[in-house]
Each structure stands twice: as structure tokens, then as C-alpha cells.
Design a protein around this motif. Structure first.
Motif, mmCIF file in Angstrom:
data_model
loop_
_atom_site.group_PDB
_atom_site.id
_atom_site.type_symbol
_atom_site.label_atom_id
_atom_site.label_comp_id
_atom_site.label_asym_id
_atom_site.label_seq_id
_atom_site.Cartn_x
_atom_site.Cartn_y
_atom_site.Cartn_z
ATOM 1 N N ARG A 51 1.376 14.687 -1.639
ATOM 2 C CA ARG A 51 1.412 14.499 -2.919
ATOM 3 C C ARG A 51 2.641 13.747 -3.403
ATOM 4 O O ARG A 51 2.677 12.892 -3.965
ATOM 5 C CB ARG A 51 1.078 15.842 -3.985
ATOM 6 N N ILE A 52 3.853 14.468 -2.959
ATOM 7 C CA ILE A 52 5.214 13.978 -3.174
ATOM 8 C C ILE A 52 5.370 12.541 -2.594
ATOM 9 O O ILE A 52 5.888 11.614 -3.346
ATOM 10 C CB ILE A 52 6.220 14.753 -2.716
ATOM 11 N N ALA A 53 5.041 12.226 -1.456
ATOM 12 C CA ALA A 53 4.913 11.061 -0.865
ATOM 13 C C ALA A 53 4.341 9.998 -1.644
ATOM 14 O O ALA A 53 4.594 8.782 -1.703
ATOM 15 C CB ALA A 53 4.509 11.201 0.829
ATOM 16 N N LYS A 54 3.130 10.271 -2.173
ATOM 17 C CA LYS A 54 2.210 9.347 -2.873
ATOM 18 C C LYS A 54 3.049 9.026 -4.043
ATOM 19 O O LYS A 54 2.957 7.952 -4.421
ATOM 20 C CB LYS A 54 0.850 9.907 -3.155
ATOM 21 N N GLU A 55 3.411 10.160 -4.808
ATOM 22 C CA GLU A 55 4.014 9.847 -6.076
ATOM 23 C C GLU A 55 5.352 9.141 -5.958
ATOM 24 O O GLU A 55 5.856 8.235 -6.759
ATOM 25 C CB GLU A 55 4.216 11.125 -6.799
ATOM 26 N N THR A 56 6.090 9.286 -4.950
ATOM 27 C CA THR A 56 7.406 8.574 -5.081
ATOM 28 C C THR A 56 7.282 7.250 -3.932
ATOM 29 O O THR A 56 8.297 6.720 -3.918
ATOM 30 C CB THR A 56 8.466 9.526 -4.343
ATOM 31 N N ASN A 57 6.224 7.170 -3.512
ATOM 32 C CA ASN A 57 6.031 5.777 -2.678
ATOM 33 C C ASN A 57 6.878 5.822 -1.398
ATOM 34 O O ASN A 57 7.503 4.691 -1.059
ATOM 35 C CB ASN A 57 6.207 4.550 -3.377
ATOM 36 N N VAL A 58 7.022 7.029 -0.849
ATOM 37 C CA VAL A 58 7.707 7.279 0.444
ATOM 38 C C VAL A 58 6.816 7.118 1.569
ATOM 39 O O VAL A 58 5.677 7.522 1.258
ATOM 40 C CB VAL A 58 8.866 8.361 0.450
ATOM 41 N N ALA A 59 7.282 7.231 2.760
ATOM 42 C CA ALA A 59 6.193 7.351 4.040
ATOM 43 C C ALA A 59 6.013 8.863 3.864
ATOM 44 O O ALA A 59 6.471 9.864 3.571
ATOM 45 C CB ALA A 59 7.140 7.108 5.249
ATOM 46 N N PHE A 60 4.545 8.810 4.400
ATOM 47 C CA PHE A 60 3.933 10.144 4.660
ATOM 48 C C PHE A 60 4.329 10.839 5.531
ATOM 49 O O PHE A 60 4.958 10.083 6.779
ATOM 50 C CB PHE A 60 2.277 9.923 4.843
ATOM 51 N N ILE A 128 -4.746 7.188 9.153
ATOM 52 C CA ILE A 128 -5.734 8.402 8.300
ATOM 53 C C ILE A 128 -4.613 8.651 6.967
ATOM 54 O O ILE A 128 -5.092 8.760 6.048
ATOM 55 C CB ILE A 128 -5.561 9.650 9.231
ATOM 56 N N TRP A 129 -3.379 8.697 7.059
ATOM 57 C CA TRP A 129 -2.346 8.848 6.018
ATOM 58 C C TRP A 129 -2.707 7.828 5.019
ATOM 59 O O TRP A 129 -2.833 7.962 3.710
ATOM 60 C CB TRP A 129 -1.023 9.029 6.233
ATOM 61 N N SER A 130 -2.830 6.739 5.388
ATOM 62 C CA SER A 130 -2.798 5.529 4.400
ATOM 63 C C SER A 130 -4.217 5.523 3.650
ATOM 64 O O SER A 130 -4.240 4.932 2.329
ATOM 65 C CB SER A 130 -2.741 4.220 5.062
ATOM 66 N N SER A 131 -5.187 6.041 3.912
ATOM 67 C CA SER A 131 -6.536 6.012 3.454
ATOM 68 C C SER A 131 -6.279 7.169 2.234
ATOM 69 O O SER A 131 -7.205 7.007 1.381
ATOM 70 C CB SER A 131 -7.512 6.393 4.364
ATOM 71 N N PHE A 132 -5.231 7.895 2.022
ATOM 72 C CA PHE A 132 -5.121 8.883 1.132
ATOM 73 C C PHE A 132 -4.345 8.572 -0.063
ATOM 74 O O PHE A 132 -3.894 9.232 -0.912
ATOM 75 C CB PHE A 132 -4.747 10.188 1.539
ATOM 76 N N TRP A 133 -3.796 7.046 0.046
ATOM 77 C CA TRP A 133 -2.897 6.832 -0.841
ATOM 78 C C TRP A 133 -3.635 6.364 -2.150
ATOM 79 O O TRP A 133 -4.601 5.851 -2.225
ATOM 80 C CB TRP A 133 -2.046 5.412 -0.577
#
Length: 133
Positions: A51-60, A128-133
């Protein structure tokens, strides 16, 4: 006239369109790899990191670093040749939750060495991670 969509079909479409099963498979694989003392807290922390990675636009966050991938490769390469078979490669991807059981991986005849194994594991993890952005 189009047939009505059943609840089961609707649920299947929802899970597929949001890649929920991919996420759960990957989280389960990571959980079994890490084997934390408190699995619920660990999963909550993983989801919080996502969630934090998505909100802050940092790498998963990657939960398997190169040393983990290398260790797995070395376990598969028990003869120390520096390569593994295609069957071992495919099973490792399945074990890590990076390959669906029904995915048709093609053996291109190339040797699977550590660098190729790392590249594929990292590429599939990113997908996989990018599909959850």
C-alpha cells in the motif's frame, strides 16, 4: 439472446480481472519461503508495504532478494554444474507462485544458468506487483 451470467462466473471474472488469485498465490509462496513466527502479522506488513509503495510511487518491495534466488538456484543445481534443467526451472517458478500450473512454458533449448534464473524470477515478480498498482 445472451445467457445470463451466473454468480460463479461473475465471481471468477472479478477474481481474474483484479488478479486476486495471483496475489494470493504469490503471498502464500512468500509466506512459505520466509516462514515467519507470526504469519498474520507478516502478511499484514507485506500488504502494508504494498500500500505504501503504491501511494508513494516507489518500487514494490521484493521479498526474495538476489541472495535468496541464488540459494534456491544452488539447491536445484545440486551437482554444481552452474545450470538447472528446464523441468527444475518450471517447478521453481510454480513453487514461487510465479507461474500458473496451466501456463505453457516452452523449453527453448537454452541452458538455464543463474543469471537467466534471476532475470526470470525478477521479471515475473515485477509483473505480478505491477498488476496491483
Amino acid at each position: 439472446m445472451e445467457a445470463p451470467v451466473s454468480r460463479e462466473q461473475e465471481a471468477g471474472y472479478y477474481l481474474k480481472s483484479h488478479r486476486i488469485l495471483d496475489l494470493l498465490n504469490h503471498l502464500t509462496s512468500v509466506l512459505l519461503f520466509v516462514r515467519p513466527e507470526n504469519p498474520r502479522e507478516y502478511l499484514i506488513s507485506v500488504l502494508e508495504c504494498m500500500r505504501i509503495a503504491k501511494e508513494t510511487n516507489v518500487a514494490f518491495p521484493y521479498f526474495m532478494d538476489n541472495s535468496n534466488i541464488t540459494a534456491m538456484f544452488e539447491m536445484l543445481d545440486n551437482s554444481g554444474k552452474g545450470t538447472i534443467s528446464f523441468v527444475q526451472y518450471k517447478e521453481a517458478l510454480k513453487t514461487l507462485g510465479l507461474c500458473d500450473a496451466d501456463e505453457d512454458l516452452k523449453d527453448d533449448g537454452h541452458i538455464i544458468n543463474l543469471n537467466r534464473f534471476k532475470e526470470e524470477v525478477n521479471k515475473r515478480t515485477r509483473e505480478i506487483w505491477s498488476s496491483f498498482w
